[in-house]
Design an enzyme around this catalytic site. Sequence first.
Site, short mmCIF file in Angstrom:
data_model
loop_
_atom_site.label_atom_id
_atom_site.label_comp_id
_atom_site.label_asym_id
_atom_site.label_seq_id
_atom_site.Cartn_x
_atom_site.Cartn_y
_atom_site.Cartn_z
N HIS A 1 -17.32 -29.71 -6.66
CA HIS A 1 -16.15 -29.99 -7.22
C HIS A 1 -15.57 -29.02 -8.31
CE1 HIS A 1 -14.08 -34.25 -9.04
NE2 HIS A 1 -13.66 -33.20 -9.88
N HIS B 1 -11.48 -27.56 -9.10
CA HIS B 1 -10.24 -27.37 -8.84
C HIS B 1 -9.29 -26.11 -8.70
CE1 HIS B 1 -9.52 -31.94 -9.18
NE2 HIS B 1 -10.57 -31.91 -9.77
N ASP C 1 -6.38 -25.40 -9.08
CA ASP C 1 -5.50 -24.99 -10.21
C ASP C 1 -6.08 -24.96 -11.54
OD1 ASP C 1 -6.00 -27.55 -9.89
OD2 ASP C 1 -3.73 -28.28 -10.30
N GLY D 1 -6.29 -37.80 -10.31
CA GLY D 1 -4.94 -37.87 -11.20
C GLY D 1 -5.71 -39.23 -11.87
N HIS E 1 -12.12 -39.42 -6.42
CA HIS E 1 -12.34 -39.22 -8.09
C HIS E 1 -12.36 -40.74 -8.39
CE1 HIS E 1 -10.88 -35.18 -8.26
NE2 HIS E 1 -11.25 -35.15 -9.35
N GLU F 1 -14.53 -41.84 -13.91
CA GLU F 1 -14.53 -40.60 -14.96
C GLU F 1 -13.51 -41.24 -16.07
OE1 GLU F 1 -12.55 -36.41 -15.53
OE2 GLU F 1 -11.69 -37.49 -13.92
N ASP G 1 -15.57 -28.53 -12.31
CA ASP G 1 -14.32 -29.21 -12.24
C ASP G 1 -13.20 -28.23 -12.65
OD1 ASP G 1 -12.74 -31.29 -12.26
OD2 ASP G 1 -12.94 -32.09 -14.35
#
Length: 362
Positions: A20, A22, A24, A177, A204, A207, A295
């Site tokens: 996991h 990202h 970006d 998101g 996701h 969370e 993350d």
Amino acid sequence: MAEERPSLERIRQVPKVLLHDHLDGGLRPGTIVDLARESGYDGLPTRDPASLGAWFAEMSHSGSLEKYLETFGHTVAVMQSAEALTRVAYECAEDLAKDGVVYAEVRYAPELHTENGLGLEEVVEAVLDGFARARADHGIRVGALVTAMRHQARSMEIAELAVRYRDAGVAGFDIAGAEAGYPPTRHLDAFEYLQRENAHFTIHAGEGFGLPSIWEAIQWCGADRLGHGVRIIDDIDAAGDGARLGRLAAYVRDKRIPLEMCPTSNVQTGAAPSIAEHPIGLLRALNFRVTVNTDNRLMGGTTLSEEFAALVDAFGYTWDDLQWFTVNAMKSAFLDFSERLELINGVIKPGFAQAKWTRPLA
């Protein structure tokens, strides 16, 4: 010979697996500055790489989810060309390899990178190109997870992309998101399509929202893994002697559904009060299929090795615990079974065995 307590330096040397992360959320500050200059983006708070890195850390550790999310506006803004995407993907894999990661799955949302005219396919191919170059140079294998934004309505398009490119380096699909108000069932058609196509996907869930999000992700959408899944703790009564699992928590554990836990990020976003109080401690003790992840490495100012080191400090974990987390991750990867076994038995277990019984140099 006594077993040494895992230090950060030694943890960096063992083979690790990351599920996991990202794309970006992991750029180098210097790269952001370079790409902003090349693209004409003038929205950065500073063009000094060191100061920019500090700004990202400050915004991300502010305790404000809004400030945390604001940081992504800058990284996404400079990732709008094929050349930028390839560079960012290559550097991501290179940084992971230097941290001792041997297999990773890195996610990104193709729909966020089309502002300057790139098509979805061009975005995917640019990222895969960067990962392929890094594998040739550094030996790390990186699978892409293409992500749909849960507040948008393009999940079927992105799911079709995942299937179209699954033999070219796309390992699976994800939605990301805000969870509240955007349940995974809004994208049920995409998940049903992926199941018909025998494709892998993670969601996701658990969370920013609680048990209903996890329940829908599993029982309605059929998620292979849970992105974060921290709030499964809400279905566990740990008061008194032992722990009592509710039906959903028991199902997650019994079915060995992997939890992609990201301790530093969860503290930043308020999903956990601290590393020491993170649910990962109880979930590991109860033998859930827990994995450890980064993350967003830029926003968290973290690496996978640093995540492990923080858990060693908080919970006293040993090399056996760190190997357990790593094998869990490899077992849960969206990779051919024989390749997973090869990495577990040929790379991960020998690497941890060496670390466990080799004393560091004085």
